[in-house]
Design a protein around this motif. Structure first.
Motif, short mmCIF file in Angstrom:
data_model
loop_
_atom_site.label_atom_id
_atom_site.label_comp_id
_atom_site.label_asym_id
_atom_site.label_seq_id
_atom_site.Cartn_x
_atom_site.Cartn_y
_atom_site.Cartn_z
N ILE A 1 28.66 57.47 21.12
CA ILE A 1 29.14 57.90 19.80
C ILE A 1 30.50 57.26 19.60
O ILE A 1 31.44 57.50 20.37
CB ILE A 1 29.28 59.43 19.74
CG1 ILE A 1 27.96 60.12 20.02
CG2 ILE A 1 29.84 59.86 18.38
CD1 ILE A 1 28.08 61.63 20.21
N ASN A 2 30.60 56.40 18.60
CA ASN A 2 31.92 55.86 18.27
C ASN A 2 32.21 56.13 16.80
O ASN A 2 31.37 56.70 16.09
CB ASN A 2 32.02 54.38 18.62
CG ASN A 2 33.38 54.07 19.25
OD1 ASN A 2 34.42 54.29 18.63
ND2 ASN A 2 33.36 53.56 20.47
N ILE A 3 33.37 55.75 16.35
CA ILE A 3 33.79 56.13 15.01
C ILE A 3 32.90 55.50 13.95
O ILE A 3 32.53 56.15 12.97
CB ILE A 3 35.27 55.73 14.75
CG1 ILE A 3 36.15 56.11 15.93
CG2 ILE A 3 35.77 56.36 13.46
CD1 ILE A 3 36.10 57.56 16.30
N ASP A 4 32.54 54.23 14.15
CA ASP A 4 31.79 53.53 13.11
C ASP A 4 30.42 53.04 13.58
O ASP A 4 29.83 52.19 12.93
CB ASP A 4 32.60 52.37 12.54
CG ASP A 4 33.05 51.38 13.59
OD1 ASP A 4 32.90 51.68 14.80
OD2 ASP A 4 33.56 50.31 13.22
N LEU B 1 26.72 54.18 16.32
CA LEU B 1 26.04 54.89 17.40
C LEU B 1 25.23 53.85 18.17
O LEU B 1 24.77 52.86 17.59
CB LEU B 1 25.10 55.97 16.85
CG LEU B 1 25.72 57.04 15.96
CD1 LEU B 1 24.62 57.93 15.37
CD2 LEU B 1 26.72 57.88 16.74
N ALA B 2 25.03 54.07 19.47
CA ALA B 2 24.29 53.10 20.26
C ALA B 2 23.45 53.80 21.32
O ALA B 2 23.80 54.90 21.78
CB ALA B 2 25.24 52.11 20.93
N LEU C 1 28.63 67.26 12.11
CA LEU C 1 28.32 67.11 13.53
C LEU C 1 26.82 67.06 13.77
O LEU C 1 26.33 66.21 14.53
CB LEU C 1 28.94 68.27 14.31
CG LEU C 1 28.58 68.37 15.79
CD1 LEU C 1 29.09 67.16 16.55
CD2 LEU C 1 29.16 69.66 16.38
N ASP C 2 26.06 67.94 13.13
CA ASP C 2 24.62 67.97 13.37
C ASP C 2 23.94 66.70 12.88
O ASP C 2 22.93 66.26 13.45
CB ASP C 2 23.98 69.21 12.73
CG ASP C 2 24.13 69.23 11.21
OD1 ASP C 2 25.20 68.83 10.70
OD2 ASP C 2 23.16 69.63 10.53
N GLU C 3 24.48 66.05 11.85
CA GLU C 3 23.92 64.79 11.37
C GLU C 3 24.13 63.68 12.40
O GLU C 3 23.22 62.88 12.68
CB GLU C 3 24.57 64.38 10.04
CG GLU C 3 24.21 65.28 8.88
CD GLU C 3 24.93 64.86 7.61
OE1 GLU C 3 24.31 64.93 6.53
OE2 GLU C 3 26.12 64.47 7.68
N VAL C 4 25.36 63.64 12.96
CA VAL C 4 25.66 62.61 13.97
C VAL C 4 24.77 62.78 15.19
O VAL C 4 24.13 61.83 15.66
CB VAL C 4 27.15 62.68 14.37
CG1 VAL C 4 27.43 61.70 15.51
CG2 VAL C 4 28.05 62.38 13.18
N LEU C 5 24.70 64.01 15.70
CA LEU C 5 23.92 64.26 16.90
C LEU C 5 22.42 64.09 16.63
O LEU C 5 21.67 63.63 17.51
CB LEU C 5 24.21 65.65 17.45
CG LEU C 5 25.65 65.88 17.93
CD1 LEU C 5 25.80 67.27 18.54
CD2 LEU C 5 26.09 64.81 18.92
N GLY C 6 21.98 64.45 15.44
CA GLY C 6 20.57 64.27 15.10
C GLY C 6 20.18 62.80 15.07
O GLY C 6 19.10 62.43 15.57
N GLU C 7 21.03 61.95 14.50
CA GLU C 7 20.72 60.52 14.48
C GLU C 7 20.77 59.92 15.89
O GLU C 7 19.93 59.09 16.24
CB GLU C 7 21.68 59.77 13.57
CG GLU C 7 21.32 58.30 13.44
CD GLU C 7 22.02 57.60 12.29
OE1 GLU C 7 21.76 56.41 12.09
OE2 GLU C 7 22.83 58.25 11.59
N LEU C 8 21.73 60.37 16.69
CA LEU C 8 21.79 59.87 18.06
C LEU C 8 20.56 60.30 18.86
O LEU C 8 20.02 59.52 19.66
CB LEU C 8 23.07 60.37 18.74
CG LEU C 8 23.36 59.77 20.12
CD1 LEU C 8 23.59 58.27 20.02
CD2 LEU C 8 24.56 60.45 20.77
N ALA C 9 20.10 61.52 18.63
CA ALA C 9 18.88 61.99 19.30
C ALA C 9 17.69 61.13 18.91
O ALA C 9 16.81 60.84 19.73
CB ALA C 9 18.62 63.46 18.97
N GLY C 10 17.66 60.69 17.64
CA GLY C 10 16.59 59.80 17.20
C GLY C 10 16.65 58.45 17.90
O GLY C 10 15.61 57.90 18.30
N LEU C 11 17.85 57.91 18.07
CA LEU C 11 18.00 56.65 18.81
C LEU C 11 17.56 56.83 20.26
O LEU C 11 16.93 55.94 20.85
CB LEU C 11 19.45 56.19 18.77
CG LEU C 11 19.95 55.55 17.47
CD1 LEU C 11 21.44 55.25 17.58
CD2 LEU C 11 19.19 54.27 17.17
N ALA C 12 17.90 57.98 20.84
CA ALA C 12 17.49 58.26 22.22
C ALA C 12 15.98 58.32 22.34
O ALA C 12 15.40 57.80 23.30
CB ALA C 12 18.12 59.57 22.69
#
Length: 397
Positions: A91-94, A96-97, A122-133
Motif C-alpha cells: 500500500i503506497n500513497i499513489d 497498490l501492488a 480505508l475499506d475501499e483501499v483494503l478491498g481493492e488490495l484484497a482483489g489484487l491479492a
C-alpha cells in the motif's frame, strides 16, 4: 563459521532448515553426498531429510550433479519451482501492488494499480488490495504454485503486532490491515514498506554489504537500516523515518506538523512541484531530454537528500546508501548531488568513501521484498511448512 548441525533438542527441525539452506546457497545443484560433506550430517540422515523435503515440495531433483571421480553420478537438488510461494502486497500513497515470489526467489506475478489512495476510505483501499491479492493467488495456482503466506508493506509506523499506528500521508491511525484484508487461509504480517524493501535488497543478487541505508523515495520518504545483516528497528520498531528529518528548520510545514522536513524538498510531490511536471513519467522524459528546470529540481532534491543521508551515515558508520522507490529510476540524476553532500559532510569520506547506488530491485523493492520475507520464513523453518502439508494431506510424508 559453518552452519553446524544440532545433535540434541529440536534435531529434525534444525537439520531440515540446515539442508534446505545448503541447497539454496550452493553455486550448483548439490547431491545428497555433497550436503552430508558440507554439513557433517550422515548420508543416511541427509537422505531421509531430503526425502521429506521433496515430498513437501520444498526440494526437487535435477539431472546428475557433475563429479570428478568414478562411480555413478548422483542427482542434484534444487529448490522446488512448484513449491510454496510468498505473496507480497504494498500500500503506497499513489499505488497498490501485489507480487508472488517462489521458493527460489523468482517473481511469478507482479501487478501495480496506480491511483491516489488519500481521498479513499480505508475499506475501499483494503478491498481493492484484497482483489489484487486474489488475482495474484489465482495466477499462482494456475502455474501450480501455492501461496503459503502474505506480507503487507505500508508507508507508516507499524508496531510489533502488525498494527499500523500512524501513516501520516494516508491519514491512518491504529489500523489493523491484516484483519481488513480478510485473506482467508493465509497468515499475514504487516511491516513498514522501507523495512521490507531493505530486507529484499539485502537478499537480492550476489552477497553485498552487510550494513547499508536503504532510502525509499515516494510521496513520503522512508528508510530501512540494515546493520551486520539484520534489520535495525529501534527501541519501539519505528526507526527509519528519514522523510521527517528537518533539513531546513524554517522551511514549509510538513503533514506531520513539523517544519522543513526532507519530504518537502525530496519527496515525489516536492520534486514534481519544483520541476513543474505532472507526474514521474513526464519528469523522466524531461530529465532525459535535458530540460534545465527538471535537472535543477532533481539536483536540489539530491542535495537535500544528501544532507539527511550524511547525518545517518555519520551516526551509524555506514559505507553504502541504496536509493529505491521512485529514486531508483531517478538515481542517475540524484546520485551526483547526494554524493557531493555525503563527501562534504561525512567525517570519514576522505579515506573511506561511501557508495551511493540504485536499488537492485528498483521501484518494486517493497512488494518483492514483502513476498521474499514470506519465502525466507519457509526456508528458515521448513518443518512448519511440512507440518502444515501433513495436516492438509491427512498423512505423514
Amino acid at each position: 563459521m559453518r552452519d553446524a548441525p544440532v545433535r540434541q533438542g529440536a534435531l529434525r527441525e534444525h537439520n531440515l532448515g540446515l539442508v534446505l539452506r545448503q541447497v539454496a546457497s550452493a553455486p550448483r545443484p548439490p547431491s545428497r553426498a555433497d550436503i552430508a560433506a558440507a554439513t557433517g550430517l550422515t548420508r543416511a540422515t541427509v537422505s531421509a531429510l531430503v526425502d521429506d523435503l521433496i515430498t513437501g515440495r520444498l526440494l526437487a531433483e535435477v539431472g546428475p550433479a557433475p563429479r570428478a571421480g568414478a562411480g555413478r553420478p548422483a542427482a542434484g537438488l534444487v529448490l522446488a519451482a512448484n513449491g510454496p510461494a510468498g505473496l507480497g502486497l504494498e500500500i503506497n500513497i499513489d499505488y497498490l501492488a501485489a507480487c508472488v515470489v517462489d521458493l527460489a526467489g523468482a517473481v511469478r506475478h507482479h501487478r501495480v494499480r496506480r491511483a491516489d489512495q488519500r481521498p479513499r476510505r480505508l475499506d475501499e483501499v483494503l478491498g481493492e488490495l484484497a482483489g489484487l491479492a486474489a488475482m495474484a493467488r489465482a495466477d499462482a495456482e494456475r502455474e501450480g504454485v501455492e501461496v503459503a503466506g502474505a506480507a503487507v508493506a505500508v508507508p507508516g509506523l507499524v508496531d510489533a503486532s502488525g498494527l499500523v499506528r500512524l501513516a501520516p500521508n494516508l491519514g491512518w491511525r491504529d489500523v489493523d490491515v491484516s484483519d481488513g484484508l480478510g485473506l482467508e487461509g493465509l497468515a499475514v504480517t504487516v511491516d513498514n514498506e522501507a523495512n521490507l524493501a531493505a530486507l529484499g535488497e539485502l537478499h537480492a543478487g550476489p552477497p553485498g554489504p552487510a550494513s547499508f541505508l536503504y532510502v525509499s523515495g515516494e510521496i513520503g520518504i522512508g528508510a530501512g537500516i540494515v546493520l551486520n545483516g539484520a534489520l535495525y528497528r529501534g527501541a519501539r520498531g519505528w526507526s527509519g523515518e528519514l522523510g521527517h528529518v528537518a533539513v531546513r528548520p524554517d522551511g514549509p510545514t510538513c503533514r506531520c506538523g513539523a517544519r522543513g522536513c526532507l519530504e518537502q524538498y525530496a519527496g515525489q510531490e516536492g520534486i514534481l512541484r519544483a520541476a513543474g511536471a505532472a507526474d514521474t513519467d513526464e519528469l523522466m522524459r524531461r530529465a532525459e531530454a535535458g530540460d534545465a528546470a527538471t535537472r535543477e529540481a532533481l539536483t536540489n532534491a539530491g542535495t537535500a537528500l544528501g544532507v539527511a543521508v550524511a547525518g545517518v551515515v555519520n551516526v551509524l558508520d555506514l559505507d553504502t546508501v541504496v536509493l529505491g522507490g521512485v529514486y531508483a529510476p531517478l538515481s542517475r540524476w540524484l546520485c551526483p548531488a547526494v554524493e557531493v553532500e555525503v563527501e562534504r559532510r561525512v567525517l570519514t569520506a576522505a579515506w573511506s568513501p561511501v557508495v551511493v547506488r540504485r536499488s537492485l530491485l528498483g521501484a518494486d523493492a517493497a512488494s518483492v521484498g514483502a513476498a521474499g520475507a514470506v519465502v525466507r520464513e519457509i526456508r528458515d523453518h521448513p518443518a512448519r511448512w511440512l507440518a502444515r502439508a501433513v495436516t492438509e494431506a491427512g498423512h505423514q510424508p
